[in-house]
Design an enzyme around this catalytic site. Structure first.
Site, PDB file in Angstrom:
ATOM      1  CG  HIS A   1      25.528   7.792-118.021  1.00  0.00           C
ATOM      2  ND1 HIS A   1      26.554   7.438-118.866  1.00  0.00           N
ATOM      3  CD2 HIS A   1      24.699   8.574-118.750  1.00  0.00           C
ATOM      4  CE1 HIS A   1      26.348   7.982-120.056  1.00  0.00           C
ATOM      5  NE2 HIS A   1      25.237   8.685-120.008  1.00  0.00           N
TER       6      HIS A   1
ATOM      7  CG  ASP B   1      35.323   6.639-105.994  1.00  0.00           C
ATOM      8  OD1 ASP B   1      34.701   5.887-105.244  1.00  0.00           O
ATOM      9  OD2 ASP B   1      36.554   6.765-105.977  1.00  0.00           O
TER      10      ASP B   1
ATOM     11  CB  SER C   1      25.163   8.521-123.322  1.00  0.00           C
ATOM     12  OG  SER C   1      25.837   9.739-123.169  1.00  0.00           O
TER      13      SER C   1
END
Length: 383
Positions: free
Chosen positions: A175, A240, A316
């Protein structure tokens, strides 16, 4: 071959682990397990149109699909596993390719194993990821920052953290580069930053031995040659398939000349020393500082580790590591077993609870990432 039943996939997965050491022996040391690893090989590559690089960089990812949500989802079929492990490669000139993969075991049979698919879920964002007392440690001074293991942590120009895993390769979160639909702004000219003292020893020096002021550091940047992102992330994103495929590998244009940390297959949480994990990152609430933390693993699925390590956006992509005994070499060794991904707000029996989440390096993910690094599956037989 249309597919392999989920039960068969699970049996194949269980056969990957060999040489288990009982933790109840008097002389027991937390030991890296030995694995018979699958092989992930490219089969075909297609040229794709150049992306528009229009996505906003997200320094955290949120999902409300927690441990029970993930544990309740069916195993993907062999064909689905091949789709998720296929990948996109982005080059520095903006060109892009898609590579389809095959999955094999040494007997030339096929092995498709990922424990989790993921149901669609509603995201819930939180600004803070601190649990009670802030237990993070800022690392100061070149004597620490320039030494292993802290020296393996690097900063991405998109704002995330990465970890050196080879002479020219950096492991991070997908991401940080791609929002699931397109690449984020700045990815085409992506750079990796290495903390260094502001002045070289041969020139003007910063002497803080008699001062309480930490030595000033700066980032030295290296351009990225290409990036690999699994299609499991691109096809689904966090809403998802979940965070299961939130990882990416960067190849630098030149070697970084630092000691790196090898990747390893993530052992079960109960086999981790003290049940704890460690990672260091560039949390955005402490600009320019490398921040270290460790904490207990609270829960796990096949693909994810749930913990409450204090963290902020910017951390992250940090490599989650542990130190265990390497039986073959008779020495202690740290390995990256996961990638810090982001935040999950989970409904546990009607009671809301939040976790920070790391993507585990499973046998298949190890085989894929190792092949990206080495380019030869024969060099990826030991996890």
């Amino acid at each position: 071959m249309a597919g392999i039943p989920g039960l068969l996939l699970l049996l194949l997965l269980l056969l990957c682990v060999v040489g288990h050491v009982s933790p109840y022996r008097a002389s027991w040391k937390p030991t890296w397990p030995a694995y018979h690893l699958p092989v992930v090989l490219p089969q075909s590559t297609l040229n794709l149109a150049k992306p528009d690089f229009g996505a906003e960089a997200k320094l955290e990812v949120s999902s409300s699909c927690g441990p029970q949500c993930h544990k309740g989802t069916p195993l993907p079929t062999y064909e689905e596993a091949k789709q998720y492990l296929s990948y996109e490669t982005l080059y520095a000139n903006g060109s892009r390719t898609e590579t389809q993969v095959g999955i094999y075991i040494l007997s030339n049979g096929r092995h498709g194993t990922q424990h989790q698919d993921s149901v669609s879920s509603r995201t819930s964002r939180r600004k803070r990821q601190i649990y009670g007392y802030d237990s993070r440690f800022s690392i100061f001074g070149k004597d620490f920052l320039l030494n292993y293991p802290f020296s393996t942590s690097v900063k991405l120009s998109t704002g995330c953290t990465g970890t050196l895993v080879a002479e020219k390769h950096v492991l991070t979160a997908a991401h940080c580069l791609h929002d699931g639909k397109t690449y984020v702004k700045g990815t085409q000219k992506l750079r990796v930053g290495f903390l260094k003292p502001k002045f070289k020893d041969s020139g003007r020096e910063t002497n803080t031995s008699n001062s309480a002021t930490p030595e000033k550091m700066k980032f030295q940047w290296i351009r990225v040659k290409r990036t690999h992102v699994p299609k499991g992330w691109i096809k689904g994103n966090a809403n998802d398939i979940g965070m299961d495929y939130d990882y990416a590998l960067l190849e630098l244009k030149k070697p970084h000349k630092r000691k790196f940390m090898k990747i390893g297959v993530s052992p079960p949480a109960k086999q981790l020393p003290g049940g704890r994990i460690h990672f260091s990152g560039y949390d955005n609430d402490r600009p320019g500082n490398l921040v270290y933390r460790f904490c207990d693993v609270k829960d796990e699925t096949y693909d994810l580790l749930y913990q409450q390590c204090d963290a902020q956006p910017g951390a992250s992509g940090s490599g989650v590591y542990v130190r265990m005994w390497k039986r073959q070499q008779q020495k202690w060794e740290r390995k990256i077993i996961g990638i810090f991904s982001g935040h999950q707000w989970v409904d546990l029996n009607g009671s809301p609870q939040d976790f920070n989440v790391a993507v585990r390096i499973t046998p298949l993910k190890y085989a894929q990432i190792c092949y990206w690094i080495k380019g030869n599956y024969l060099d990826c037989r030991e996890g």
